[in-house]
Structure formats: structure tokens, C-alpha cells
Design an enzyme around this catalytic site. Structure first.
Site, PDB file in Angstrom:
ATOM      1  N   LYS A  47       4.302  -4.985   5.732  1.00 49.58           N
ATOM      2  CA  LYS A  47       4.141  -6.158   6.606  1.00 49.58           C
ATOM      3  C   LYS A  47       5.431  -6.405   7.393  1.00 49.58           C
ATOM      4  CE  LYS A  47       0.763  -8.059   3.461  1.00 49.58           C
ATOM      5  NZ  LYS A  47       0.569  -8.740   2.191  1.00 49.58           N
ATOM      6  N   GLN A  91       1.494 -13.472  -2.055  1.00 47.46           N
ATOM      7  CA  GLN A  91       1.202 -12.061  -2.351  1.00 47.46           C
ATOM      8  C   GLN A  91       0.487 -11.966  -3.702  1.00 47.46           C
ATOM      9  OE1 GLN A  91       1.940  -9.535  -0.095  1.00 47.46           O
ATOM     10  NE2 GLN A  91       0.805  -8.158  -1.425  1.00 47.46           N
ATOM     11  N   ASP A 114      -4.252 -15.523   5.408  1.00 46.83           N
ATOM     12  CA  ASP A 114      -4.976 -14.573   4.541  1.00 46.83           C
ATOM     13  C   ASP A 114      -6.437 -15.000   4.391  1.00 46.83           C
ATOM     14  OD1 ASP A 114      -3.772 -12.276   3.687  1.00 46.83           O
ATOM     15  OD2 ASP A 114      -2.830 -13.149   1.914  1.00 46.83           O
TER      16      ASP A 114
END
Ligand code: NDP
Length: 287
Positions: A47, A91, A114
Site C-alpha cells: 500500500k 489492518q 475498506d
């Protein structure tokens, strides 16, 4: 035919870089990581590299494995209030003592790039297009669109029902008028189900699960799985490979119409899709 995720990722990368270049400030993503899992660190690095290429900015906040929920929630609330931060992601996976739902739902839905908060899940459920679609699902849609693969009326079989991949992907394809079957570890006669598919999407984390007796000519196969084979018996069987998918690529590639490789299929598009969501969040923050 090989469904080349890298090629489409590169195109999205160029488009994002071009647009971000014209902006006054940088779209900024806060990534919260708990512990030091090697795979999570590798995904975060991907990322970071992508962000650098397109001109976005990453804030990487790391916590020890033993961190308390309150500390993370405190930071999330600060990022929610900070107008220079446009997206926030946790995460996954996180240690078991932490409540994933509680933490993700602490993220402002407008910054939940997300797409995993209850608010955005509800929007996907209700076919409300103003929500964020989870990055892997969005990446799969981008791949199908780029290769002009029809979804409407097609029989889609999704193997895997996780909150992260299987369920949102099934819903998103249902919203695009596919006829969707969801399979999982308790499904009886899995191959009987997968053989019905026009489009077969596999997200199980079970290396090389799908063999040639699970597929037929004419099918589109999307392999979401990324399985590290280091230290497993597959390492000796498949020399020179670090990762394999959930589909036995070599075994099925000559039977089906089209298939994604691992790596180089869905993975690169997951990263690109996350940053598409970030740019959307940035633009919405300016309205
Ligand atoms: P989870 O472990 O959360 O879910 C796996 C799902 O697969 C479960 O629903 C499980 O069923 C099902 N399953 C497991 N074994 C079988 C089997 N033998 N037959 C049928 N179904 C089975 O995994 P994720 O969804 O998070 O991830 C799946 C894979 O995708 C992993 O390899 C992961 O690394 C990869 N991944 C890749 C991404 C990318 O960008 N390419 C992004 C995210 C994940 P049940 O519900 O019954 O337990």
C-alpha cells in the site's frame, strides 16, 4: 486467457496519479496495525509503494500485540476529527482479545475506505451506491469490467463466506444481477456446485483446493487466495514459488476460458481499489 490484474492495476495507478497531481493537498490514509505479523507488514508495504506512486500519503500507526481497545479507539476518534486524514483502515487480522467490529465501527463511515463498517455493509446490502465497497470485492468487479465479462443473469459461485471477501463479493455480484451461490467449508459436494458456475470466485485460504474436476470449459475463474507455502510440504512440490492460490492454476488453466494468476491477479487490484476509495473519500471531504 490470463486475467492480468497487474495490467489493470497499472492503468488505475496512472489515472489516480494524474488526478491526484491536480489536487491542492494529498489524499491521506491512516493505517492502524496491531502486532508485527509478517504478512500484514508486507501488505502495508504494498500500500505504501502504491501510495508513493500516485502521490497519496500514508500514516502508519503501529501498536504492540497487547494494546487495549481504548487506545486504538482514542486514535481513531482523533483521525475521524482530523480533516487532513481522508481514510482510516485497520489492518486485519488483529489479535483475538480485540473486538474487530467495535474498532471498525469506531471509524467514521465516510473515512471507512475498506468498506467494512456496519454502515457501509448496510449500504451494500441495500444496494445503496453511496457506500464504500470492500477493496477486494471492488477489485474483482474492476477485473470483470476490464475484461468485459458479463455479470447480469450469469451463474456466479463464490467459495468462501468471510465478512472480508466472500460475503461482500457475493452481495456486490447479486446487486449486478448475477444468480449467486455461496459455498463454504460445510458445503456438501463442492465440485457439484462449482461445476454449475459461469463465473467461479474462490476465497478460502485453502491452497490449491480447486482442481480440474471442479471446473469445466467456458468458465471464468477468479482466485482470491494468497497462501504462503514456505515451511509447508507444498514448498518442495512447487519449487521456486512463494505463494499459491486457492485454485490449482496449472491443473485447471487449460480447461477454463479465463483465469487469474496468483500472484498478479486480484491482489494488485485490491490495493488499487483501496486508493480509488481513498480518492473518493478525499473528494467527498471537500464538498
Ligand atoms: P477466511 O478464513 O476468513 O474465510 C475463508 C472462507 O473459506 C470461510 O467461509 C470458509 O468456510 C471457507 N473455506 C475454507 N476451507 C474451505 C473448503 N475446503 N471448502 C469450502 N470452503 C472453505 O479467509 P478470507 O476470506 O479472509 O481470505 C480467503 C483467502 O483470500 C486467503 O487466502 C487470503 O489470504 C486471501 N485474500 C486475498 C486478498 C487479495 O487481495 N487477493 C484479500 C483478502 C484475502 P467456513 O465459513 O465454513 O469456515
Amino acid at each position: 486467457m490470463l486475467l492480468d490484474g497487474k495490467k489493470i492495476r497499472d492503468r488505475i495507478e496512472k489515472e489516480l496519479a494524474h488526478e491526484i497531481h491536480t489536487l491542492k493537498d494529498k489524499p491521506t490514509l491512516a493505517i492502524l496495525q496491531v502486532g508485527l505479523r509478517e504478512d500484514s507488514t508486507a501488505y502495508i508495504n504494498q500500500k505504501r509503494i502504491f501510495a508513493e506512486k500516485i502521490g497519496a500519503f500514508i500514516i502508519h500507526k503501529q501498536y504492540p500485540e497487547t494494546v487495549e481497545e481504548n487506545e486504538i479507539i482514542h486514535d481513531i476518534h482523533n483521525f475521524n476529527r482530523d480533516s487532513s486524514v481522508h481514510g482510516i483502515i485497520l489492518q486485519i487480522p488483529i489479535p483475538e482479545h480485540l473486538n474487530r467490529k467495535l474498532l471498525i465501527d469506531a471509524i467514521d463511515p465516510h473515512k471507512d475506505v475498506d468498506g467494512l463498517s456496519s454502515a457501509n455493509t448496510k449500504k451494500l446490502w441495500e444496494k445503496d451506491l453511496t457506500g464504500y465497497i470492500p477493496a477486494t470485492t471492488k477489485g474483482i468487479l474492476a477485473l470483470l469490467e476490464a475484461y468485459k465479462i458479463d455479470i447480469q443473469g450469469k451463474k456466479v459461485v463464490v467459495v468462501g463466506r468471510s465478512t472480508l471477501v466472500g460475503k461482500p463479493t457475493a452481495l456486490a455480484l447479486l446487486n449486478k444481477n448475477a444468480t449467486v451461490t455461496i459455498c463454504h467449508s460445510k458445503t456438501e459436494n463442492l465440485s457439484q456446485e462449482t461445476l454449475q458456475a459461469d463465473i467461479l470466485i474462490v476465497a478460502t485460504g485453502h491452497p490449491l483446493l480447486i482442481k480440474k474436476n471442479f471446473v469445466k470449459p467456458g468458465q471464468i475463474v477468479i482466485d482470491v487466495g494468497i497462501n504462503l507455502i514456505k515451511g509447508t510440504k507444498l514448498e518442495e512440490e512447487i519449487p521456486g514459488k512463494k505463494f499459491v492460490g486457492d485454485v490449482d492454476f496449472e491443473n485447471v488453466k487449460d480447461i477454463v476460458e479465463a483465469i487469474t494468476p496468483v500472484p498478479g491477479g486480484v491482489g494488485p487490484l485490491t490495493v488499487a481499489s483501496l486508493f480509488e476509495n481513498l480518492l473518493t473519500a478525499y473528494k467527498q471531504s471537500k464538498i
